[in-house]
Design an enzyme around this catalytic site. Structure first.
Site, PDB file in Angstrom:
ATOM      1  CE  LYS A  14      72.244  23.833  38.231  1.00 39.89           C
ATOM      2  NZ  LYS A  14      70.800  23.889  37.992  1.00 39.89           N
ATOM      3  CB  SER A  18      60.468   0.780  31.081  1.00 39.56           C
ATOM      4  OG  SER A  18      60.858   1.543  32.199  1.00 39.56           O
TER       5      SER A  18
END
Length: 304
Positions: free
Chosen positions: A174, A122
């Protein structure tokens, strides 16, 4: 008339000697500790042509210390090439890309050989992509091209104990991914789009650096790991080999003799921070934060 002077106590001479010995001993101990913490000079004389070795090891939590080392190697005229050792499952999105960019910037001026250790996955694999030639062991676990974002919901437990979370926010997304409430369909769609965009960027990066088509990379970029030989067959690394093979290639590419030394470049060790509760809190927070990251996530199983 003779005046008898008071005799100087014999113990004062011993005290002075003891003070000198104690001071000298403390100086030697302090010098030894500095040598241990800095890693020593590795026998490299100032201005002597040499190679440098930099290690990316463990989860990539931050990039800045290693970026500074890579920049230092790039600017040093006597450093003719860099052996980059990567043994990492990946880490934060920004930190992984920052390391890749630093390695790539270095490789435009000096040869960079990358030796993958037990894992180059990764974000660790992303950082390695900036090098000129990638080596992997037969047993290296490489690849895991993908993005992961995890979040755990604790709101059922809070309800059981009678705690009601109160969230005040400026927009409906949010607090997307917060563990304090159930994830909505809008939350999931938004976070998935973010992960998909980061994944596309990763795929494009691999395609460009490894001279593969985007479709070829997408067939490999489902998060799976490859052995070193599989990675070489798929074009994710250049050759199967360890540090010795990477060093041999680097010496030839950099035009330095087999006797040219290798200088270990290490960032300052923040050992005290890792021992304190603050370091533990930072590590735990990084693991639990609901944010995307280039990191291989295993199931916890071990080979037996």
């Amino acid at each position: 008339m003779r005046t008898e002077q008071d005799p100087v106590p014999r113990s004062s001479g011993y005290n002075r000697k003891a003070a000198w010995l104690t001071g000298g001993l403390l100086f030697l101990i302090a010098s030894g500790m500095v040598g241990l913490l800095t890693g020593g000079d590795q026998g490299v004389v100032a201005g002597q042509p040499h190679l440098a070795r930099v290690e990316i090891e463990g989860p990539i939590l931050q990039a800045e210390p290693l970026v500074r080392l890579l920049e230092e190697a790039r600017k040093r005229e006597a450093t003719k090439g860099v052996l980059l050792r990567v043994d990492s499952p990946g880490g934060g999105v920004g930190a992984s890309q920052a390391l890749y960019e630093a390695v790539e910037r270095l490789s435009t001026e000096k040869p960079v050989a990358v030796s993958l250790g037990s894992m180059g996955a990764s974000g660790g694999y992303m950082a390695a992509l900036g090098g000129d030639r990638l080596f992997a062991l037969d047993s290296t676990l490489a690849g895991s091209i993908g993005v992961i974002m995890m979040s755990s919901g604790v709101y059922p437990l809070l309800e059981d104990v009678g705690i009601e979370p109160r969230i005040i926010k400026s927009g409906k997304l949010k607090d997307a991914g917060t563990p304090l409430r159930e994830m909505t369909g809008a939350d999931r769609a938004y976070l998935q789009s973010l992960v998909d965009e980061l994944h596309d960027h990763f795929v494009t990066m691999v395609a460009e650096e490894r001279d593969l088509t985007e479709s070829e990379v997408r067939e490999l970029a489902d998060g799976r790991l490859f052995s070193g030989r599989q990675a070489a067959a798929n074009g994710l690394v250049d050759a199967v080999g360890g540090k010795a093979a990477a060093e041999a290639w680097l010496r030839e590419e950099a035009g330095v003799s087999s006797g040219a030394p290798i200088e270990e470049l290490e960032p300052p060790r923040e050992w005290l921070d890792s021992l304190l509760p603050l370091g533990m809190v930072r590590w735990t927070g990084w693991l639990m934060a609901p944010e995307p990251r280039f990191r291989y996530q295993h199931s916890g199983a071990v080979a037996r």
